[in-house]
Design a protein around this motif. Structure first.
Motif, mmCIF file in Angstrom:
data_model
loop_
_atom_site.group_PDB
_atom_site.id
_atom_site.type_symbol
_atom_site.label_atom_id
_atom_site.label_comp_id
_atom_site.label_asym_id
_atom_site.label_seq_id
_atom_site.Cartn_x
_atom_site.Cartn_y
_atom_site.Cartn_z
ATOM 1 N N ASP A 204 1.014 6.974 -6.662
ATOM 2 C CA ASP A 204 -0.039 7.989 -6.768
ATOM 3 C C ASP A 204 0.533 9.379 -6.529
ATOM 4 N N TYR A 205 1.410 9.479 -5.536
ATOM 5 C CA TYR A 205 2.005 10.780 -5.225
ATOM 6 C C TYR A 205 2.803 11.305 -6.416
ATOM 7 N N VAL A 206 3.650 10.456 -6.969
ATOM 8 C CA VAL A 206 4.481 10.875 -8.097
ATOM 9 C C VAL A 206 3.611 11.224 -9.301
ATOM 10 N N HIS A 207 2.608 10.398 -9.565
ATOM 11 C CA HIS A 207 1.699 10.630 -10.695
ATOM 12 C C HIS A 207 1.027 11.991 -10.605
ATOM 13 N N ASP A 208 0.640 12.388 -9.394
ATOM 14 C CA ASP A 208 -0.136 13.613 -9.214
ATOM 15 C C ASP A 208 0.714 14.861 -9.016
ATOM 16 N N HIS A 209 2.017 14.684 -8.800
ATOM 17 C CA HIS A 209 2.835 15.850 -8.463
ATOM 18 C C HIS A 209 3.288 16.578 -9.724
ATOM 19 N N PRO A 210 2.999 17.859 -9.845
ATOM 20 C CA PRO A 210 3.337 18.597 -11.078
ATOM 21 C C PRO A 210 4.827 18.818 -11.284
ATOM 22 N N ARG A 211 5.640 18.629 -10.241
ATOM 23 C CA ARG A 211 7.076 18.908 -10.387
ATOM 24 C C ARG A 211 7.894 17.652 -10.642
ATOM 25 N N ARG B 173 0.828 -1.199 0.000
ATOM 26 C CA ARG B 173 0.000 0.000 0.000
ATOM 27 C C ARG B 173 0.875 1.269 0.000
ATOM 28 N N GLY B 174 2.009 1.197 0.701
ATOM 29 C CA GLY B 174 2.928 2.326 0.694
ATOM 30 C C GLY B 174 3.538 2.566 -0.673
ATOM 31 N N SER B 175 3.839 1.486 -1.379
ATOM 32 C CA SER B 175 4.389 1.621 -2.731
ATOM 33 C C SER B 175 3.344 2.192 -3.683
#
Length: 219
Positions: free
Chosen positions: A189-196, A182-184
């Protein structure tokens, strides 16, 4: 010969052909870690050399590592730094941090490496950036928090490496109750959504089994 036997054999071949001239301190560190009873979850020699080369490719002078263990990956990273380079490594376990400091001293890198002991999410607010490269290899449920701090402590052009994201392929299981899986997934998800963040992930096989890492460039 198939599966893990093949993966291990290829890793051994790579080490024999491409890492034979590596500093013997790396073997000494692994022996010290084993003698101290640390879990054998260090990166493989080939992966350590990969991290070393990434530091050199990036021209990194400041490196942040989240998750020290016994300092094996720390020394691979730090040994690629220029004379004025610096690495900060964060380790939760007091025993692991003590062993890591001994190994870093064994490698002659005490002047360039600082190991800070404590929960990384508690330590990170007092860490000053920016860093040229961040390597994350700690407890997986906190991956999104580590990534968030990695971005905050980076600059445009910084490199972020997040280890152990494939989890034997279980990362694709949206119904998994495994906290590491779940952490992976949360990290993806975090990387996918981060604009930078401009990122990819690669699957790996070898001495450490089947896993993989994510590689991100900070815009």
């Amino acid at each position: 010969m198939t599966g893990e036997a093949t993966w291990s054999a290829v890793d051994s071949y790579v080490s024999d052909r491409l890492l034979a001239e590596a500093d013997p301190v790396f073997e000494a560190i692994l022996r010290a870690n084993a003698a101290a009873g640390l879990p054998a979850i260090d990166v493989s020699p080939a992966q350590g050399k990969f991290l070393h080369l990434l530091v050199r490719i990036a021209g990194a002078k400041r490196v942040l590592e989240i998750g020290t263990l016994g300092g094996y990956s720390t020394v691979w990273l730090a040994s690629a730094l220029p004379p004025d380079g610096h690495l900060i490594s964060l380790e939760y376990a007091e025993r692991h941090a003590a062993v890591a400091r001994e190994n870093i001293a064994r490698a002659g890198l005490l002047e360039q490496v600082e190991v800070r002991q404590g929960a990384a999410l508690d330590l990170l607010p007092d860490v000053s950036g920016p860093f040229d490269l961040v390597f994350i290899d700690a407890d997986k449920p906190n991956n999104p928090g580590y990534l968030d701090w990695a971005v905050r402590l980076s600059r445009p052009g910084s490199v972020i490496v997040l280890d152990n994201v494939v989890r034997d392929g279980k990362v694709t299981d949206a119904s998994s109750e495994d906290r590491n899986v779940r952490g992976s997934r949360a990290a993806f998800d975090y990387v996918h959504d981060h604009p930078r963040l401009d990122a990819t992930a690669l699957q790996t096989v070898g001495l450490k089994g089947y896993d993989g890492f994510a590689l991100a460039l900070v815009r």
